[in-house]
Design a protein around this motif. Structure first.
Motif, PDB file in Angstrom:
ATOM      1  N   CYS A 192       0.799  -1.220   0.000  1.00 35.44           N
ATOM      2  CA  CYS A 192       0.000   0.000   0.000  1.00 35.44           C
ATOM      3  C   CYS A 192       0.833   1.271   0.000  1.00 35.44           C
ATOM      4  O   CYS A 192       0.519   2.234  -0.691  1.00 35.44           O
ATOM      5  CB  CYS A 192      -0.941   0.044   1.179  1.00 35.44           C
ATOM      6  SG  CYS A 192      -1.006  -1.377   2.232  1.00 35.44           S
ATOM      7  N   CYS A 193       1.892   1.285   0.784  1.00 36.68           N
ATOM      8  CA  CYS A 193       2.676   2.505   0.899  1.00 36.68           C
ATOM      9  C   CYS A 193       3.163   2.959  -0.459  1.00 36.68           C
ATOM     10  O   CYS A 193       3.440   4.136  -0.663  1.00 36.68           O
ATOM     11  CB  CYS A 193       3.878   2.279   1.797  1.00 36.68           C
ATOM     12  SG  CYS A 193       3.481   2.414   3.518  1.00 36.68           S
ATOM     13  N   GLY A 224       6.285  -0.673   1.832  1.00 38.85           N
ATOM     14  CA  GLY A 224       5.284  -1.721   1.921  1.00 38.85           C
ATOM     15  C   GLY A 224       5.714  -2.925   2.719  1.00 38.85           C
ATOM     16  O   GLY A 224       6.829  -3.025   3.209  1.00 38.85           O
ATOM     17  N   THR A 225       4.768  -3.825   2.829  1.00 42.26           N
ATOM     18  CA  THR A 225       4.986  -5.018   3.634  1.00 42.26           C
ATOM     19  C   THR A 225       5.968  -5.958   2.944  1.00 42.26           C
ATOM     20  O   THR A 225       5.885  -6.166   1.749  1.00 42.26           O
ATOM     21  CB  THR A 225       3.661  -5.766   3.802  1.00 42.26           C
ATOM     22  OG1 THR A 225       2.623  -4.824   3.865  1.00 42.26           O
ATOM     23  CG2 THR A 225       3.690  -6.612   5.034  1.00 42.26           C
ATOM     24  N   ALA A 261       4.816   1.678   8.725  1.00 42.71           N
ATOM     25  CA  ALA A 261       4.925   0.767   9.860  1.00 42.71           C
ATOM     26  C   ALA A 261       5.416  -0.606   9.433  1.00 42.71           C
ATOM     27  O   ALA A 261       6.225  -1.230  10.107  1.00 42.71           O
ATOM     28  CB  ALA A 261       3.568   0.657  10.537  1.00 42.71           C
ATOM     29  N   CYS A 262       4.947  -1.060   8.300  1.00 43.88           N
ATOM     30  CA  CYS A 262       5.353  -2.382   7.850  1.00 43.88           C
ATOM     31  C   CYS A 262       6.860  -2.444   7.644  1.00 43.88           C
ATOM     32  O   CYS A 262       7.498  -3.445   7.960  1.00 43.88           O
ATOM     33  CB  CYS A 262       4.686  -2.726   6.543  1.00 43.88           C
ATOM     34  SG  CYS A 262       2.970  -3.093   6.716  1.00 43.88           S
ATOM     35  N   CYS A 314       1.176   4.919   8.688  1.00 46.38           N
ATOM     36  CA  CYS A 314       0.631   3.762   7.979  1.00 46.38           C
ATOM     37  C   CYS A 314      -0.476   4.194   7.081  1.00 46.38           C
ATOM     38  O   CYS A 314      -1.606   4.109   7.431  1.00 46.38           O
ATOM     39  CB  CYS A 314       0.136   2.712   8.950  1.00 46.38           C
ATOM     40  SG  CYS A 314      -0.487   1.236   8.136  1.00 46.38           S
ATOM     41  N   PRO A 315      -0.236   4.644   5.934  1.00 48.46           N
ATOM     42  CA  PRO A 315       1.069   4.990   5.380  1.00 48.46           C
ATOM     43  C   PRO A 315       1.482   6.388   5.828  1.00 48.46           C
ATOM     44  O   PRO A 315       0.625   7.187   6.174  1.00 48.46           O
ATOM     45  CB  PRO A 315       0.795   4.998   3.875  1.00 48.46           C
ATOM     46  CG  PRO A 315      -0.636   5.427   3.785  1.00 48.46           C
ATOM     47  CD  PRO A 315      -1.322   4.881   4.986  1.00 48.46           C
ATOM     48  N   ARG A 334      -6.430  -2.633   4.146  1.00 46.73           N
ATOM     49  CA  ARG A 334      -5.207  -2.987   3.438  1.00 46.73           C
ATOM     50  C   ARG A 334      -5.395  -4.132   2.456  1.00 46.73           C
ATOM     51  O   ARG A 334      -4.433  -4.632   1.920  1.00 46.73           O
ATOM     52  CB  ARG A 334      -4.127  -3.333   4.461  1.00 46.73           C
ATOM     53  CG  ARG A 334      -3.540  -2.084   5.069  1.00 46.73           C
ATOM     54  CD  ARG A 334      -3.356  -2.210   6.543  1.00 46.73           C
ATOM     55  NE  ARG A 334      -2.902  -0.953   7.135  1.00 46.73           N
ATOM     56  CZ  ARG A 334      -3.692  -0.143   7.812  1.00 46.73           C
ATOM     57  NH1 ARG A 334      -4.984  -0.420   7.972  1.00 46.73           N
ATOM     58  NH2 ARG A 334      -3.209   0.967   8.340  1.00 46.73           N
TER      59      ARG A 334
HETATM   60  S1  SF4 Z   1       2.631   0.562   6.570  1.00 43.92           S
HETATM   61 FE1  SF4 Z   1       0.418   0.483   6.366  1.00 43.92          FE
HETATM   62  S2  SF4 Z   1       0.070   1.431   4.409  1.00 43.92           S
HETATM   63 FE2  SF4 Z   1       2.212   0.903   4.447  1.00 43.92          FE
HETATM   64  S3  SF4 Z   1       2.341  -1.091   3.565  1.00 43.92           S
HETATM   65 FE3  SF4 Z   1       2.120  -1.392   5.718  1.00 43.92          FE
HETATM   66  S4  SF4 Z   1      -0.061  -1.628   6.026  1.00 43.92           S
HETATM   67 FE4  SF4 Z   1       0.221  -0.737   4.031  1.00 43.92          FE
END
Ligand code: SF4
Ligand code: SF4
Ligand code: SF4
Lengths: 123, 372, 162, 166, 103, 212, 367
Positions: free
Chosen positions: F76-77, F113-114, F141-142, F172-173, G66
């Motif tokens: 997502c980020c 991202g994750t 955060a991921c 996040c993000p 997500r």
């Molecule tokens: S930090 Fe949040 S927005 Fe970014 S990849 Fe992880 S879950 Fe997705």
């Protein structure tokens, strides 16, 4: 006339030398220790989207490429005749025009043949 | 030693490399070599800057503006940084070829500028086969790109290199034929003569030739809609995927230097080169080159990329026949009306429009199985 | 003077390139060294005042034939095999050396009827007239495309998939 | 390729990009110009009102992540919990705001700040005092309409307020 | 020391001999073709040298050279086409392995 | 052209799967602890002679204004990263719009991202294949800790298990501004961290030799 | 005679500029032509369904954000509908309208990215996506205003939404509704009729109706093939039966059709937004719901028309505070199963294009 080519020849040397010097700069920097160099097996491996390469890297290509190169070579040779003709057409007159027209026509027959045989296409 | 003691009668008047310019041969050479190289490098940096800024504005953003005033030093920063990067040579690579490729790609592009007339009388040397020289030398660059793709031993690189060869092979012919149209009018192969002959810019006399040259030129140097060989979204970075540091910078430079070549050629062949009122010739040249480059950037920002088969079809089935027709129509015009040139302008433009429309129509109808 | 230097440099480059073609084991590199040879030969043409031909040499040989050869290398995967010699290596060498010796001998024995005139400065227009003008080589000129046509058709027939 | 429209489509596209050349870019020059954030921004930190907090640890229980760590001891004299350690690993928090919704004593707020990049992993964790509100640690109006009302109006790209303000 | 006709002729001969050796001694069809190109080039040098030194005003040698280039192009095109056709059938372009009679 | 059957691949699928599993397990075993943050420069006082300092300043300037990010955008980020590159926040102001698809030419890995364990070997590989000097920004955060998926069996709890991270941007993000802030912090690090001028090339060379 | 060309295996992805995330395609090529392709995913498998089993019903909402991170609002909506159905929670009228507004805004935002990314994959150097992100940014501003985040909204709750919309929201929405049609027109001018785009995308990657149905594709991918199927009409949820809108469909099912369907859907969404804006009533934004929801034992399936297709949530409750099982029917995953059939026989360039036209979100596929 040759003097012009003297200039050009020397310029070619200068251009190549310049290119090589540009490429040597980082090498010199590395000797001085400015540029890092930390090779390791992974780094020196082939990049393929982060995966290890599957199979050999020497790809074998389709023969279709060959037809384009073939047409190209024929037409390129044609161009060799066209340039002097184009430069002197005014003096050569209609006779020259006809001569080259026939020339081009014959080559174009080959081009049309290739077109008809659909080798100028990617299936 | 008979070999090296030739018959006195064979000793003839070899043209000596005598000074024909105040200051002598060497000074002339040194001065203009330095000027040309510096000019090309500066202009290429200017190009990079212009492209990033113009593209930024067209995309409703600003573009680089932090490094130096208006981001003018951005290319300098890039160049320096790239120079300081590590140089990676993959183990599988053919090391010599990998090393030689950037040289072979870059040097020819530089060499071409030796004959480009920046002002009246080409700076370094006015070759009487100038334009053929340009065409010939530029074909060497392809080899450099191919070596890069081959030497890297990477699939994406090889695909990119193959695409490059395919596009160059296809577009060389239309481009060269459209140049021949210009040569027909001038009756000379010398670049400076071509400029001198342009009382009217040839873009008006050779509109179709210009169109073909522009499209073909862009395709040959893989710009704007034809940038297949390093299509980010398809084959990563194309032939220079495995290059880093200065070697990569070379290819980056080549890309823009080639754009510079094409814009310089367009300027010289079709836009009247350095000619123009009031301003000094070199400035005119610069302005025209920049305008041409801007058009390239503009199309690059707007147009999607074509596919490889479409690229080839466009060259072989659209541009090449048109280029031939254009060549012979021009030839007949030249012979029929060797002097009266001005009134040919509307005729030629009409011819272009008719030919293009007609050919598009045929193209659409799939005549001769043209559709791809 | 300049021509002399240029000649020697180019001659050495040409011979090196040619040697590379027969000696290098990697076919791709051999092709590259062939390109070097072509370029050097183009330079030699310039020293012979054949400027247009020099450009043509680069245009056709480097721009087209070399590309064709490299493509063929790509398409036939010949690289992996390298470029080994066959059993005829020694005889071939002897033949070549003999040829060289005989021809060199002939060259030195002949007294050439050298012309006194300097060559014409720009060759392009003269070439055009020789090729296309009155009393020029108009017939060979018209045969050349037939040759090309034959080559195109022949090659297509050979390579095309059925 | 077919040229059904004789290049008119291409020309139209070129016109659009050319028009943009003369439009004002929408870019905000970030470090110099800053947008006003949403009044309900869930910035990447939490703000904790030490005085209001009773140490009930509802937030810790609600947090889907278990980001909040509340360690309390019993103050026998005043008969209440004393928070000894209130720790939030903001590198782990996903700014979902559920803890703020859950806190029964309105002691927890989302932060208004977002520029909280750090060089070290440990620095991202916030403990006790680091969580308290201060001048540069404004509270956001997420779930707190009164606070939201005091915050500046959000810059909307729709309205391009930045233009007027310059 | 000035460069004369003999220099060019000797050079052409050397190149021709190298090409000859390559054409005879190599196994790969492509390398053989390259060697033939070398030989053609050598001939071209000789042609142009003759033209330059013996009939400088006629340019006959240069015209010949142009035709030789045409022939070289055609030869390369067809030669490589044959090579490829053989490769497609036989998976090899090694001339010693290609035995046409046993096709 | 027809290609049929599994034989079309050089390795069979099961072989590939097994080797992939092995690679992942090895990496997992190696990455139980986070790597140390490359933050020595924060405390360190480097004294150099004047000349070198000037040269350094120029080099650092160049490096700072020409940080080319590698495209590395798993989740997502990534979209905040893209938004950051788009017109409103415009990464190109810092000369960073040249997203290089090939890691060889990139300087910065913007980890957006994750990261799953399945992807981790690729991450490591791509990171290794970037040319020195290179930097890493953990975005979100991921990337810092595994974020919302930390407790999942499939997710790497933080990029710093695999590669050293220079700047952590929580959120996040994180908003584009937050990442821009992170990038400016990276600029500071480049400027003050003096990437590398090995004052004693000989010694450095010996060390290099020792390494290999 | 078939060519004895050696099949040549190329990895496209997982880290590739245009695979929209970490998707890997093992492509077997013959020259440039794709002869076989094997999609490999799982590079973003984050275990969302498993994680959902250990969170409270409300705590799952951030996880749904997500899933398809380009349409978090729609995911929130789908999940909340499922929970409401399971636990029998009523939703106030105003909340319904707010939800519809959000969902439709989200649809526009998601389609903007889909179209932009598709055009970008065609190679229109960044421009379309940059323009579309600019418009998306305007929508994100609205979301930001409402819930304080730009991507992961976590806005809807079982029984309504988490907060009342702020006062400045509706005026801003009006402004948006006024401007947006103009912007869409501009995009159409930019590339709709572009010859190169037409040549690239018309007839490329044609998804036949039968195939589309048999892989149970949904969303614009299905409608691009000319099937009028939209959950908002076929099985109206929330209050969609009150709005008037058309279901745009394509004719052939090629990439161009899918692209056009998305653009037309944006227009339709604007229509819905217009109506919802007119009709939005006052009242509560959230019904009274206990802090920890304990639905009765049972199972349920609720689906919505998410921007990418039918998004369904299947929940099983064992009367605890956490779902016993939560399964997501992800539209992207089902759409992507057509990939191999669409791509074989096309070239590498088309491969990227077809992939782009599917509008895939890895977060949803791998979960
Ligand atoms: S930090 Fe949040 S927005 Fe970014 S990849 Fe992880 S879950 Fe997705
Ligand atoms: S829920 Fe509120 S009062 Fe309870 S511990 Fe958390 S912050 Fe303190
Ligand atoms: S915002 Fe969400 S993740 Fe962060 S501490 Fe609060 S409940 Fe936990």
């Amino acid at each position: 006339m040759l003097i012009n080519y003297g200039y050009i020849g020397l310029f070619i040397l200068a251009a190549i030398a310049f290119t090589i010097v540009m490429l040597l700069l980082p090498a010199i920097f590395r000797l001085v220790g400015i540029n890092p160099r930390k090779p390791n097996p992974i780094k020196n491996a082939t990049y393929e989207c982060g995966m290890e390469t599957i199979g050999r890297s020497w790809v074998q290509f389709n023969f279709r490429y060959y037809f384009y190169a073939l047409m190209f070579i024929a037409l390129d040779v044609m161009v060799v005749f066209i340039y002097p003709w184009a430069a002197e057409l005014r003096k050569l007159g209609y006779f020259g025009l006809m001569a080259v027209l026939i020339f081009v026509f014959v080559v174009v027959v080959g081009y049309l043949y290739a077109w008809r045989k659909r080798v100028l296409e990617w299936k | 030693m008979m070999i090296f003691n030739p018959d006195p009668s064979s000793v003839r008047q070899m043209p000596t490399l005598a000074p024909d310019w105040p200051g002598g041969f060497w000074w002339h050479w040194l001065l203009f070599t330095v000027i040309i190289i510096a000019f090309v490098l500066l202009l290429v940096m200017g190009y990079i800057w212009l492209e990033r800024r113009a593209m930024g504005r067209m995309q409703a953003r600003l573009g680089p503006n932090r490094a130096g005033p208006f981001g003018l030093l951005q290319p300098v920063a890039d160049a320096l940084k790239v120079m300081l990067k590590e140089d990676i040579v993959p183990v599988n690579a053919d090391k010599i070829v990998h090393l030689l490729a950037p040289i072979i790609a870059f040097a020819p592009v530089l060499i071409i500028f030796a004959v480009v007339p920046f002002a009246n009388g080409a700076l370094l040397a006015d070759l009487n086969i100038g334009i053929v020289f340009v065409v010939a030398i530029s074909s060497i660059s392809t080899l450099g790109v191919f070596m890069a793709g081959w030497g890297s031993s990477n699939k994406y690189s090889l695909l990119g290199a193959m695409r490059n060869v395919a596009s160059v092979v296809s577009y060389e012919i239309p481009v060269v034929l459209s140049i021949a149209g210009v040569v027909l009018i001038t009756g000379s192969l010398s670049m400076n003569q071509i400029v001198l002959a342009q009382e009217i810019p040839f873009i008006l006399l050779q509109p179709l030739g210009f169109l073909i040259f522009f499209i073909g030129g862009c395709a040959e140097i893989n710009r704007s809609p034809f940038d297949l060989l390093e299509a980010d979204s398809e084959i990563v970075a194309g032939f220079h995927t495995e290059y880093s540091g200065m070697k990569f910078a070379m290819f980056y430079l080549v890309e823009y230097a080639e754009a510079l070549v094409i814009s310089a050629l367009i300027t010289t062949l079709f836009l009247g080169g350095w000619r123009g009122p009031i301003l000094p010739p070199w400035l005119w040249f610069l302005v025209k080159v920049m305008v041409v480059f801007f058009v390239m950037v503009w199309t690059r920002t707007t147009l999607p990329r074509v596919r490889i088969d479409q690229l080839m079809a466009l060259a072989w089935k659209f541009l090449f026949p048109l280029a031939l027709l254009n060549l012979f129509i021009t030839g007949i015009e030249i012979l029929a009306w060797p002097t009266a040139i001005a009134w040919l302008i509307p005729v030629n433009i009409a011819v272009m429009v008719i030919l293009v429309l007609l050919w598009s129509k045929l193209f659409k109808l799939g005549w001769g199985r043209v559709e791809v | 003077m300049g021509v002399t230097i240029a000649f020697w440099i180019l001659a050495v480059a040409a011979i090196l390139g040619a040697l590379g073609v027969v000696l290098l084991r990697n076919v791709f590199r051999a092709a590259l060294s062939l390109v070097l040879c072509f370029l050097a030969v183009a330079g030699l043409y310039v020293t012979l005042s054949a400027d247009f031909l020099a450009a043509v040499q680069i245009l056709v040989y480097v721009g087209a034939i070399a590309v064709l050869i490299i493509l063929a290398i790509m398409l036939t995967r010949d690289v992996q095999r390298g470029s080994p010699g066959n059993r005829l290596q020694l005889p071939a060498f002897i033949v070549a050396a003999l040829f060289l010796a005989i021809v060199a001998f002939a060259i030195f024995q002949t007294s050439w009827q050298l012309a006194e005139l300097p060559p014409p400065a720009p060759t392009t227009s003269d070439l055009a007239f020789r090729l296309l003008g009155d009393g020029g080589f108009i017939l060979p000129l018209e045969i050349a495309p037939v040759l090309l046509l034959a080559a195109i058709i022949g090659a297509i027939v050979l390579v095309r998939e059925k | 390729m077919k040229f059904e429209r004789y290049g008119i489509g291409i020309a139209k596209g070129l016109r659009v990009t050319f028009k943009h050349l003369f439009r004002r870019p929408v870019t905000v020059q970030y470090p110099e110009q800053k947008l006003h954030m949403s009044r309900r921004i869930r910035g990447n930190e939490l703000i904790w009102d030490k005085d209001k907090c009773t140490g009930c640890a509802t937030c810790a229980k609600t947090c889907p992540q278990g980001v909040i760590q509340v360690i309390t001891s019993v103050d026998a004299v005043e008969n209440k919990y004393v928070v000894e350690k209130f720790e939030v690993d903001t590198g782990y928090c996903i700014s979902c705001g559920l803890c703020i919704e859950a806190c029964p004593y309105e002691a927890l707020y989302m932060g208004y700040a977002y520029e909280r990049a750090k060089y070290r992993r440990e620095d991202v964790i916030q403990t006790n005092e680091q969580l308290l509100p201060s001048a540069d640690r404004l509270r956001s109006g997420y779930m707190y309409p009164e606070i939201a009302a005091q915050l500046p109006r959000q810059t909307l790209l729709l309205e391009r307020i930045t233009e007027e303000e310059e | 020391m000035s460069i004369a006709l003999e220099h060019y002729l000797i050079l052409a001969t050397v190149l021709f001999s190298i090409g000859l050796y390559g054409a005879l001694a190599k196994r790969s069809a492509i390398v053989i073709l390259m060697s033939i190109e070398l030989m053609l080039n050598a001939v071209n040098i000789a042609m142009i040298a003759f033209s330059r030194y013996i009939v400088p005003l006629m340019l006959t040698g240069q015209v010949f050279a142009i035709f030789i280039i045409v022939v070289a192009a055609a030869e390369a095109a067809v030669g490589l086409a044959i090579t490829m056709a053989i490769y497609r059938r036989r998976e090899t372009i090694d001339t010693t392995e290609i035995n046409l009679m046993k096709w | 052209m027809e290609v049929t059957g599994k034989s079309k691949y050089i390795y069979s699928d099961s072989e590939l799967d097994r080797s992939e599993g092995q690679i992942i397990e090895t990496l997992k075993a190696q990455s139980q602890q986070p790597l140390a943050d490359p933050d020595a420069w924060l405390d360190e006082e480097i004294d150099r002679n004047i000349l070198l300092t000037t040269v350094d300043a120029v080099f650092d300037w160049a490096r700072r204004y020409s940080v080319w990010p590698a495209m590395f955008a798993p989740a997502c980020c990534a979209f905040e990263m893209i938004c950051m590159a788009a017109s409103r926040f415009d990464l190109s102001r810092f000369g960073m719009e040249i997203f290089r698809a090939s890691p060889r030419q990139a300087d910065l890995m913007l980890c957006a991202g994750t990261m799953t364990w399945k992807m981790a070997p690729q991450l490591k590989r791509i990171y290794e294949q970037m040319a020195e000097p290179k930097w890493v920004i953990a975005m979100g955060a991921c990337a810092i800790s595994g974020g919302i998926f930390r407790s999942s069996y499939a997710v790497v709890p933080g990029y710093n298990r695999i590669i050293p991270v220079d700047v952590y941007v929580p959120g996040c993000p994180p908003r584009p501004e937050a990442v821009l802030h992170g990038i400016r912090m990276l600029h500071r690090k480049i400027a003050e961290g003096h990437v590398n001028i090995e004052l004693n090339p000989l010694k450095a060379k010996q060390e290099r030799l020792k390494d290999t | 005679m078939t060519l004895k060309t050696e099949p040549f295996v190329l990895n496209v992805g997982p880290q590739h500029p245009s695979t929209h995330g970490v998707f890997r395609m093992r492509a077997t090529l013959d020259g440039e032509v794709v002869v076989d392709i094997e999609p490999i995913f799982g590079y973003l498998h984050r275990g969302i369904e498993k994680l959902a089993e250990e969170r409270t019903y409300t705590g799952v909402i951030p996880l749904t954000d997500r899933l398809d991170y380009l349409s978090s609002m729609a995911n929130n909506l789908g999940y909340c509908l499922a929970v409401e159905k399971l636990a029998g929670i009523p939703v106030p009228e105003r909340a319904q309208y707010i939800r519809v507004i959000m969902a439709e805004l989200q649809r526009i935002a998601s389609h903007l990215i889909a179209v932009g990314a598709f055009l970008n994959d065609c190679g229109a150097f960044m421009t379309p996506i940059v323009y579309m992100i600019r418009e998306r940014e305007k929508i994100l501003d609205l979301f930001d205003m409402v819930c304080g985040q730009r991507l992961t909204y976590n806005y809807m709750r079982p029984g309504g939404v988490s907060q009342e919309i702020p006062d400045e929201f509706l005026p801003a929405l009006d402004k948006f509704l006024k401007q947006m049609p103009g912007w869409i027109d501009e995009y159409d001018q930019l590339l709709k009729e572009n010859e190169i785009l037409l040549a690239r995308s018309k007839g490329v990657g044609t998804l036949s109706q039968e195939l589309a149905i048999s892989i149970s594709a949904s969303g614009p991918v299905l409608r691009g093939s000319g099937i009028k199927w939209d959950i908002r009409r076929a099985d109206p949820y929330s209050i969609y039966e009150r709005f008037e809108f058309d279901i745009p469909t394509g004719t052939v099912g090629d990439c161009y059709d899918r692209y056009r369907v998305r653009v037309e859907e944006m227009r339709q969404s604007l229509r819905i937004l217009e109506q919802a804006r007119q009709q939005i009533p006052g009242g509560e934004f959230r019904s009274k719901v206990p802090h920890l929801i304990r639905p009765p034992v049972g199972e349920t399936y609720a689906h919505i028309e998410a921007p990418k297709g039918e998004l369904g949530f299947y929940l099983v409750s064992d009367n605890s505070i956490a779902p016993y099982r939560c399964h997501v029917r992800a539209p992207s995953l089902l759409n992507v199963t057509a990939l191999r059939d669409l791509m074989i026989g096309w070239k590498i360039a088309d491969l990227i294009l077809i992939f782009g036209s599917m509008d895939i979100c890895m977060g949803e596929i791998d979960r």
